[in-house]
Scaffold this motif. Structure first.
Motif, PDB file in Angstrom:
ATOM      1  N   SER A 133      79.381  51.177   0.907  1.00 52.44           N
ATOM      2  CA  SER A 133      78.374  52.235   0.829  1.00 52.44           C
ATOM      3  C   SER A 133      78.866  53.585   1.342  1.00 52.44           C
ATOM      4  N   THR A 134      80.099  53.654   1.822  1.00 54.42           N
ATOM      5  CA  THR A 134      80.626  54.882   2.399  1.00 54.42           C
ATOM      6  C   THR A 134      81.592  55.544   1.434  1.00 54.42           C
ATOM      7  N   ASP A 135      81.476  56.856   1.319  1.00 55.69           N
ATOM      8  CA  ASP A 135      82.470  57.602   0.545  1.00 55.69           C
ATOM      9  C   ASP A 135      83.742  57.655   1.367  1.00 55.69           C
ATOM     10  N   THR A 136      84.832  57.254   0.753  1.00 51.93           N
ATOM     11  CA  THR A 136      86.084  57.160   1.485  1.00 51.93           C
ATOM     12  C   THR A 136      87.167  57.983   0.814  1.00 51.93           C
ATOM     13  N   ASP A 137      88.118  58.430   1.604  1.00 53.14           N
ATOM     14  CA  ASP A 137      89.283  59.158   1.117  1.00 53.14           C
ATOM     15  C   ASP A 137      90.449  58.177   1.077  1.00 53.14           C
ATOM     16  N   ASP A 138      90.696  57.606  -0.103  1.00 54.88           N
ATOM     17  CA  ASP A 138      91.720  56.571  -0.182  1.00 54.88           C
ATOM     18  C   ASP A 138      93.140  57.111  -0.171  1.00 54.88           C
ATOM     19  N   THR A 139      93.321  58.426  -0.043  1.00 50.78           N
ATOM     20  CA  THR A 139      94.676  58.970   0.073  1.00 50.78           C
ATOM     21  C   THR A 139      95.301  58.607   1.419  1.00 50.78           C
ATOM     22  N   LEU A 140      94.466  58.186   2.369  1.00 48.38           N
ATOM     23  CA  LEU A 140      94.959  57.788   3.688  1.00 48.38           C
ATOM     24  C   LEU A 140      95.467  56.350   3.720  1.00 48.38           C
ATOM     25  N   LEU A 141      95.300  55.627   2.619  1.00 48.19           N
ATOM     26  CA  LEU A 141      95.587  54.198   2.584  1.00 48.19           C
ATOM     27  C   LEU A 141      96.894  53.895   1.883  1.00 48.19           C
ATOM     28  N   ASP A 142      97.494  52.757   2.252  1.00 47.75           N
ATOM     29  CA  ASP A 142      98.667  52.294   1.509  1.00 47.75           C
ATOM     30  C   ASP A 142      98.187  51.521   0.272  1.00 47.75           C
ATOM     31  N   ASP A 143      99.109  51.082  -0.566  1.00 54.72           N
ATOM     32  CA  ASP A 143      98.749  50.460  -1.842  1.00 54.72           C
ATOM     33  C   ASP A 143      97.935  49.174  -1.663  1.00 54.72           C
ATOM     34  N   LYS A 144      98.291  48.350  -0.680  1.00 50.65           N
ATOM     35  CA  LYS A 144      97.548  47.104  -0.456  1.00 50.65           C
ATOM     36  C   LYS A 144      96.119  47.389  -0.008  1.00 50.65           C
ATOM     37  N   GLN A 145      95.959  48.378   0.861  1.00 46.43           N
ATOM     38  CA  GLN A 145      94.628  48.726   1.332  1.00 46.43           C
ATOM     39  C   GLN A 145      93.785  49.321   0.207  1.00 46.43           C
ATOM     40  N   LYS A 146      94.405  50.128  -0.655  1.00 43.28           N
ATOM     41  CA  LYS A 146      93.685  50.686  -1.799  1.00 43.28           C
ATOM     42  C   LYS A 146      93.189  49.576  -2.716  1.00 43.28           C
ATOM     43  N   ALA A 147      94.042  48.582  -2.962  1.00 41.90           N
ATOM     44  CA  ALA A 147      93.664  47.461  -3.823  1.00 41.90           C
ATOM     45  C   ALA A 147      92.519  46.664  -3.193  1.00 41.90           C
ATOM     46  N   PHE A 148      92.584  46.437  -1.889  1.00 43.64           N
ATOM     47  CA  PHE A 148      91.534  45.692  -1.190  1.00 43.64           C
ATOM     48  C   PHE A 148      90.214  46.457  -1.233  1.00 43.64           C
ATOM     49  N   LEU A 149      90.255  47.771  -0.999  1.00 42.01           N
ATOM     50  CA  LEU A 149      89.045  48.593  -1.057  1.00 42.01           C
ATOM     51  C   LEU A 149      88.465  48.602  -2.467  1.00 42.01           C
ATOM     52  N   SER A 150      89.319  48.692  -3.457  1.00 40.91           N
ATOM     53  CA  SER A 150      88.857  48.662  -4.848  1.00 40.91           C
ATOM     54  C   SER A 150      88.173  47.338  -5.154  1.00 40.91           C
ATOM     55  N   GLU A 151      88.731  46.245  -4.670  1.00 35.46           N
ATOM     56  CA  GLU A 151      88.134  44.922  -4.853  1.00 35.46           C
ATOM     57  C   GLU A 151      86.755  44.851  -4.192  1.00 35.46           C
ATOM     58  N   LEU A 152      86.640  45.417  -2.991  1.00 34.04           N
ATOM     59  CA  LEU A 152      85.348  45.443  -2.299  1.00 34.04           C
ATOM     60  C   LEU A 152      84.313  46.229  -3.094  1.00 34.04           C
ATOM     61  N   LYS A 153      84.706  47.376  -3.602  1.00 31.42           N
ATOM     62  CA  LYS A 153      83.772  48.223  -4.369  1.00 31.42           C
ATOM     63  C   LYS A 153      83.328  47.515  -5.638  1.00 31.42           C
ATOM     64  N   GLN A 154      84.211  46.752  -6.281  1.00 26.13           N
ATOM     65  CA  GLN A 154      83.868  46.030  -7.493  1.00 26.13           C
ATOM     66  C   GLN A 154      82.922  44.876  -7.207  1.00 26.13           C
ATOM     67  N   LEU A 155      83.068  44.242  -6.060  1.00 27.32           N
ATOM     68  CA  LEU A 155      82.162  43.147  -5.691  1.00 27.32           C
ATOM     69  C   LEU A 155      80.730  43.649  -5.624  1.00 27.32           C
ATOM     70  N   LYS A 156      80.527  44.848  -5.169  1.00 28.59           N
ATOM     71  CA  LYS A 156      79.185  45.414  -5.075  1.00 28.59           C
ATOM     72  C   LYS A 156      78.573  45.551  -6.462  1.00 28.59           C
ATOM     73  N   LEU A 157      79.382  45.926  -7.443  1.00 25.37           N
ATOM     74  CA  LEU A 157      78.878  46.088  -8.801  1.00 25.37           C
ATOM     75  C   LEU A 157      78.487  44.768  -9.422  1.00 25.37           C
ATOM     76  N   GLU A 158      79.157  43.688  -9.039  1.00 28.40           N
ATOM     77  CA  GLU A 158      78.896  42.377  -9.632  1.00 28.40           C
ATOM     78  C   GLU A 158      77.660  41.705  -9.058  1.00 28.40           C
ATOM     79  N   LEU A 159      77.215  42.108  -7.896  1.00 26.87           N
ATOM     80  CA  LEU A 159      76.090  41.435  -7.240  1.00 26.87           C
ATOM     81  C   LEU A 159      74.777  41.696  -7.900  1.00 26.87           C
TER      82      LEU A 159
END
Length: 91
Positions: A65-91
């Motif tokens: 639910s938070t707007d995040t600046d993913d430029t601060l993240l490494d590739d693995k963290q970006k992928a994990f955050l993207s997965e989390l955001k997609q889970l919200k859409l599927e619910l």
């Protein structure tokens, strides 16, 4: 949420929050886990007596639910955050 409720998942969520500039605190008390903005400091307070599943769900919901600046993240963290955001859409 559709992922494993393990200490490793909690560690990944905590690392992601810290990388995004959140201060994470574990406190005791009679409250639900949540976040707040104090003088431009992002603080997340986690009830240290909550069970593992509650902690993971609260942190994951916060990240979704938070707007995040993913430029601060490494590739693995970006992928994990993207997965989390997609889970919200599927619910």
């Amino acid at each position: 949420m559709i992922f494993n409720y393990t200490p490793h998942t909690l560690d990944k969520l905590e690392a992601l929050l810290k990388s995004l500039g959140f201060k994470l605190r574990y406190e005791r008390g009679n409250f639900k886990t949540g976040s707040c903005l104090l003088e431009n400091n992002r603080v997340v307070i986690v009830n240290k007596y909550s069970n593992l599943e509650s902690k993971i769900n609260a942190l994951a919901d916060l990240l979704q639910s938070t707007d995040t600046d993913d430029t601060l993240l490494d590739d693995k963290q970006k992928a994990f955050l993207s997965e989390l955001k997609q889970l919200k859409l599927e619910l």
